[in-house]
Design a protein around this motif. Structure first.
Motif, short mmCIF file in Angstrom:
data_model
loop_
_atom_site.label_atom_id
_atom_site.label_comp_id
_atom_site.label_asym_id
_atom_site.label_seq_id
_atom_site.Cartn_x
_atom_site.Cartn_y
_atom_site.Cartn_z
N GLN B 6 17.66 140.00 72.68
CA GLN B 6 17.41 139.27 73.92
C GLN B 6 16.27 140.01 74.61
O GLN B 6 16.48 141.04 75.23
CB GLN B 6 18.67 139.25 74.79
CG GLN B 6 19.80 138.45 74.17
CD GLN B 6 21.03 138.43 75.06
OE1 GLN B 6 22.01 139.10 74.78
NE2 GLN B 6 20.97 137.65 76.13
N ALA B 7 15.08 139.49 74.46
CA ALA B 7 13.90 140.21 74.91
C ALA B 7 13.80 140.31 76.43
O ALA B 7 13.21 141.24 76.96
CB ALA B 7 12.63 139.55 74.35
N GLN B 8 14.38 139.35 77.13
CA GLN B 8 14.32 139.35 78.59
C GLN B 8 15.45 140.22 79.13
O GLN B 8 16.61 139.88 79.02
CB GLN B 8 14.47 137.92 79.13
CG GLN B 8 13.46 136.94 78.59
CD GLN B 8 14.07 135.54 78.50
OE1 GLN B 8 15.13 135.36 77.92
NE2 GLN B 8 13.39 134.56 79.07
N THR B 9 15.07 141.33 79.75
CA THR B 9 16.08 142.22 80.30
C THR B 9 16.62 141.66 81.61
O THR B 9 17.83 141.71 81.87
CB THR B 9 15.48 143.61 80.55
OG1 THR B 9 14.89 144.07 79.35
CG2 THR B 9 16.54 144.58 81.01
N GLU B 10 15.72 141.13 82.42
CA GLU B 10 16.10 140.67 83.74
C GLU B 10 15.20 139.50 84.13
O GLU B 10 13.99 139.52 83.87
CB GLU B 10 15.95 141.81 84.74
CG GLU B 10 16.76 141.67 85.99
CD GLU B 10 16.98 143.02 86.69
OE1 GLU B 10 16.78 144.08 86.06
OE2 GLU B 10 17.39 143.01 87.86
#
Lengths: 119, 115
Positions: B6-10
């Motif tokens: 999941q490349a999007q951390t936040e």
């Protein structure tokens, strides 16, 4: 049956102490899993049981960790000589595996977890 | 070995905007399941969806929709008309149907819905 139950929900302990967590799976679920979730990470597999037999242990599970499921129902996870790095949420899940067929699905249900803080 | 990324951390979006959470997975198995879980601040894992590797049909459930693309090994999750109550950490996960059935989780995407 209200789902997978974990006790305690929270545990604060001093470094070096032993702690034990309990997981009560959904009745008649023959598989039980333990996961650990540290801050900012996803849950990581620790170990699992098929009935009372412990079939796999992750390398994350050091010698200080031991899990049991003596009668194939509830399970306990004990951590000896706790360290600050053991602080995490410990999650339990259970599932009913009827037939290990490639097209069968065994949904795992998670408990609410035990949050351990080692100070 | 199996892996979920999941490349999007936040992510932060303003309420009522649409938002898509990305998930890419790796597996050598032909039979597997993909999941999305929601973890609100209270900590429990809330099951959202499970997808069989043989079923590439996209699914919609209310404001939630999922796009499963085997060709790109992706299983993306879209929330339409986001609401503040959608704020949580969302995990994508993979389960290979072998003797273990253990679930491999991504690191999660923390979603903030701003009022």
């Amino acid at each position: 049956d209200t789902g997978v139950s974990q006790n305690p929900r929270h545990k604060i302990t001093k470094r070096g102490q032993n702690v034990t967590f309990r997981c009560d799976p959904i009745s008649e679920h023959n598989r039980l899993y333990w996961y650990r979730q540290t801050l900012g990470q996803g849950p990581e597999f620790l170990t699992y049981f098929q009935n009372e037999a412990q079939l796999e242990k992750s390398r994350l599970l050091s010698d200080r960790f031991s899990a049991e499921r003596p009668k194939g129902s509830f399970s306990t996870l004990e951590i000896q000589r706790t360290e600050q790095g053991d602080s995490a949420m410990y999650l339990c899940a259970s599932s009913l595996t009827i037939i290990s067929r490639r097209d069968s699905y065994n949904e795992a249900f998670f408990g609410q977890g035990t949050r351990l803080t080692v100070v | 070995a199996q892996k979920v990324t999941q490349a999007q951390t936040e992510i932060s979006v303003v309420e009522k905007e649409d938002v898509t959470l990305d998930c890419v997975y790796e597996t050598r198995d032909t039979t597997y399941y993909l999941f999305w879980y929601k973890q609100p601040p209270s900590g429990e894992l809330v099951f959202l969806i499970r997808r069989n590797s043989f079923d590439e049909q996209n699914e919609i459930s209310g404001r939630y929709s999922w796009n499963f693309q085997k060709s790109t090994s992706s299983f993306n999750f879209t929330i339409t008309a986001s609401q503040v109550v959608d704020s949580a950490v969302y995990f994508c996960a993979l389960q290979e149907v072998d003797r273990d059935d253990k679930i491999i989780f991504g690191k999660g995407t923390r979603l903030h819905i701003l009022p």
